[in-house]
Design a protein around this motif. Structure first.
Motif, PDB file in Angstrom:
ATOM      1  N   ALA A 140     -14.668  14.654  23.954  1.00 22.03           N
ATOM      2  CA  ALA A 140     -15.694  14.513  24.988  1.00 22.03           C
ATOM      3  C   ALA A 140     -15.650  13.099  25.550  1.00 22.03           C
ATOM      4  N   GLY A 141     -16.040  12.998  26.813  1.00 22.86           N
ATOM      5  CA  GLY A 141     -16.183  11.703  27.465  1.00 22.86           C
ATOM      6  C   GLY A 141     -17.557  11.622  28.101  1.00 22.86           C
ATOM      7  N   VAL A 142     -18.240  10.495  27.928  1.00 28.10           N
ATOM      8  CA  VAL A 142     -19.602  10.331  28.457  1.00 28.10           C
ATOM      9  C   VAL A 142     -19.719   8.977  29.153  1.00 28.10           C
ATOM     10  N   ILE A 143     -20.349   8.987  30.312  1.00 32.70           N
ATOM     11  CA  ILE A 143     -20.661   7.756  31.049  1.00 32.70           C
ATOM     12  C   ILE A 143     -22.163   7.693  31.270  1.00 32.70           C
ATOM     13  N   PHE A 144     -22.780   6.558  30.938  1.00 32.64           N
ATOM     14  CA  PHE A 144     -24.201   6.321  31.220  1.00 32.64           C
ATOM     15  C   PHE A 144     -24.335   5.264  32.304  1.00 32.64           C
ATOM     16  N   GLU A 145     -25.411   5.355  33.053  1.00 32.77           N
ATOM     17  CA  GLU A 145     -25.732   4.298  34.009  1.00 32.77           C
ATOM     18  C   GLU A 145     -25.948   2.986  33.243  1.00 32.77           C
ATOM     19  N   PRO A 146     -25.503   1.845  33.787  1.00 29.67           N
ATOM     20  CA  PRO A 146     -25.778   0.567  33.137  1.00 29.67           C
ATOM     21  C   PRO A 146     -27.254   0.392  32.832  1.00 29.67           C
ATOM     22  N   GLY A 147     -27.551  -0.080  31.631  1.00 30.00           N
ATOM     23  CA  GLY A 147     -28.933  -0.292  31.221  1.00 30.00           C
ATOM     24  C   GLY A 147     -29.544   0.851  30.442  1.00 30.00           C
ATOM     25  N   THR A 148     -28.851   2.007  30.386  1.00 29.66           N
ATOM     26  CA  THR A 148     -29.373   3.160  29.634  1.00 29.66           C
ATOM     27  C   THR A 148     -29.410   2.838  28.145  1.00 29.66           C
ATOM     28  N   SER A 149     -30.468   3.253  27.485  1.00 35.49           N
ATOM     29  CA  SER A 149     -30.576   3.077  26.030  1.00 35.49           C
ATOM     30  C   SER A 149     -31.190   4.324  25.411  1.00 35.49           C
ATOM     31  N   ILE A 150     -30.454   4.937  24.485  1.00 32.10           N
ATOM     32  CA  ILE A 150     -30.967   6.084  23.721  1.00 32.10           C
ATOM     33  C   ILE A 150     -30.750   5.746  22.240  1.00 32.10           C
ATOM     34  N   PRO A 151     -31.727   5.093  21.608  1.00 33.73           N
ATOM     35  CA  PRO A 151     -31.537   4.557  20.252  1.00 33.73           C
ATOM     36  C   PRO A 151     -31.220   5.611  19.192  1.00 33.73           C
ATOM     37  N   THR A 152     -31.567   6.883  19.448  1.00 32.64           N
ATOM     38  CA  THR A 152     -31.341   7.920  18.436  1.00 32.64           C
ATOM     39  C   THR A 152     -29.888   8.377  18.352  1.00 32.64           C
ATOM     40  N   LEU A 153     -29.053   7.969  19.309  1.00 36.39           N
ATOM     41  CA  LEU A 153     -27.651   8.389  19.277  1.00 36.39           C
ATOM     42  C   LEU A 153     -26.890   7.628  18.196  1.00 36.39           C
ATOM     43  N   ARG A 154     -26.170   8.397  17.376  1.00 39.61           N
ATOM     44  CA  ARG A 154     -25.374   7.829  16.282  1.00 39.61           C
ATOM     45  C   ARG A 154     -24.283   8.829  15.919  1.00 39.61           C
ATOM     46  N   ASP A 155     -23.519   8.516  14.884  1.00 38.60           N
ATOM     47  CA  ASP A 155     -22.408   9.353  14.447  1.00 38.60           C
ATOM     48  C   ASP A 155     -22.875  10.800  14.250  1.00 38.60           C
ATOM     49  N   SER A 156     -22.232  11.734  14.958  1.00 37.19           N
ATOM     50  CA  SER A 156     -22.649  13.146  14.914  1.00 37.19           C
ATOM     51  C   SER A 156     -22.595  13.736  13.511  1.00 37.19           C
ATOM     52  N   LYS A 157     -21.697  13.223  12.677  1.00 34.11           N
ATOM     53  CA  LYS A 157     -21.537  13.773  11.316  1.00 34.11           C
ATOM     54  C   LYS A 157     -22.736  13.455  10.428  1.00 34.11           C
ATOM     55  N   THR A 158     -23.548  12.468  10.819  1.00 37.14           N
ATOM     56  CA  THR A 158     -24.694  12.066   9.996  1.00 37.14           C
ATOM     57  C   THR A 158     -25.989  12.722  10.455  1.00 37.14           C
ATOM     58  N   ILE A 159     -25.903  13.606  11.461  1.00 38.63           N
ATOM     59  CA  ILE A 159     -27.097  14.189  12.063  1.00 38.63           C
ATOM     60  C   ILE A 159     -27.200  15.666  11.692  1.00 38.63           C
ATOM     61  N   GLU A 160     -28.379  16.106  11.320  1.00 40.77           N
ATOM     62  CA  GLU A 160     -28.616  17.530  11.048  1.00 40.77           C
ATOM     63  C   GLU A 160     -28.402  18.333  12.335  1.00 40.77           C
ATOM     64  N   GLU A 161     -27.991  19.584  12.151  1.00 37.32           N
ATOM     65  CA  GLU A 161     -27.605  20.390  13.312  1.00 37.32           C
ATOM     66  C   GLU A 161     -28.715  20.523  14.348  1.00 37.32           C
ATOM     67  N   LYS A 162     -29.930  20.762  13.926  1.00 33.70           N
ATOM     68  CA  LYS A 162     -31.045  20.949  14.873  1.00 33.70           C
ATOM     69  C   LYS A 162     -31.193  19.726  15.777  1.00 33.70           C
TER      70      LYS A 162
END
Length: 213
Positions: free
Chosen positions: A42-64
């Motif tokens: 996958a490739g993702v581009i965010f607008e400059p200045g975007t912040s989503i603090p909950t994003l982290r390594d997918s393997k450490t996140i529960e499926e829901k």
């Protein structure tokens, strides 16, 4: 609070945005260690200045939560894409180069193209677009983390759909990784057209299409 400060997942993005890069694409792939199924990037581009603090390594996140974050990423991203690297590409190129080629597909799909790439891992291909390889980038860069989440959600759903046709390998739970159930299925039923024949599958027996159920 202290924990959030330890991992600044906007460090790379912030620096690039300050250097006036506007389309920083995070790239990641999943499924390299699987015995079956495509590799997915996958490739993702965010607008400059975007912040989503909950994003982290997918393997450490529960499926829901992973599914919820995938929807949030699609909503917030300036651009996103998910691409597959086929079984044929994996067997022909080897898994490393098939993974890199699949990430490159994400770059080529974007219009306008990214102006900088943040790539998970330590290898990439020759690129006219400047890039940085980030080891463990899926937990060090918000944009790479976003790519890892989209790729994993897509691939997990894909492998579960394949499980309907080939129920003997446990793909509904192992999504193609070499678990005991998967290896047992290979030993008993042989390999399918979705198995990577360049990998050590532990069997020379070919799956009989009419043997399902």
């Amino acid at each position: 609070m202290a924990k959030k400060q330890e991992t600044d997942r906007l460090h790379f993005e912030r620096q690039l945005w300050e250097e006036q890069y506007q389309r920083v694409m995070g790239l990641d792939e999943v499924g390299r260690g699987c015995l079956a199924g495509p590799v997915v990037a996958a490739g993702v581009i965010f607008e400059p200045g975007t912040s989503i603090p909950t994003l982290r390594d997918s393997k450490t996140i529960e499926e829901k939560e992973r599914l919820e974050l995938a929807e949030l990423i699609k909503e917030k991203a300036a651009y996103w894409t998910v691409q597959e690297g086929s079984i044929e590409e994996i067997d022909e190129l080897n898994i490393l180069w098939a993974s890199i080629k699949t990430m490159q597909k994400c770059v080529e799909k974007a219009d306008p193209q990214p102006d900088y790439l943040l790539v998970d891992g330590n290898r990439f291909t020759n690129s006219l677009i400047p890039y940085t390889c980030v080891i463990k980038g899926d937990d060090r860069s918000m944009t790479i983390a976003a790519a890892s989440i989209l790729a994993k959600v897509y691939r997990d759903e894909l492998m579960r759909s394949f499980h309907q046709k080939y129920p003997h390998y446990g793909w509904d739970t192992n999504v193609g990784y070499p678990t005991k159930a998967h290896k047992q299925g290979l030993a008993e039923h042989g390999y399918t057209t979705l198995h990577r024949q360049s990998f050590k599958l532990g069997t020379d027996k070919k799956y009989q299409e009419n043997s399902a159920e």
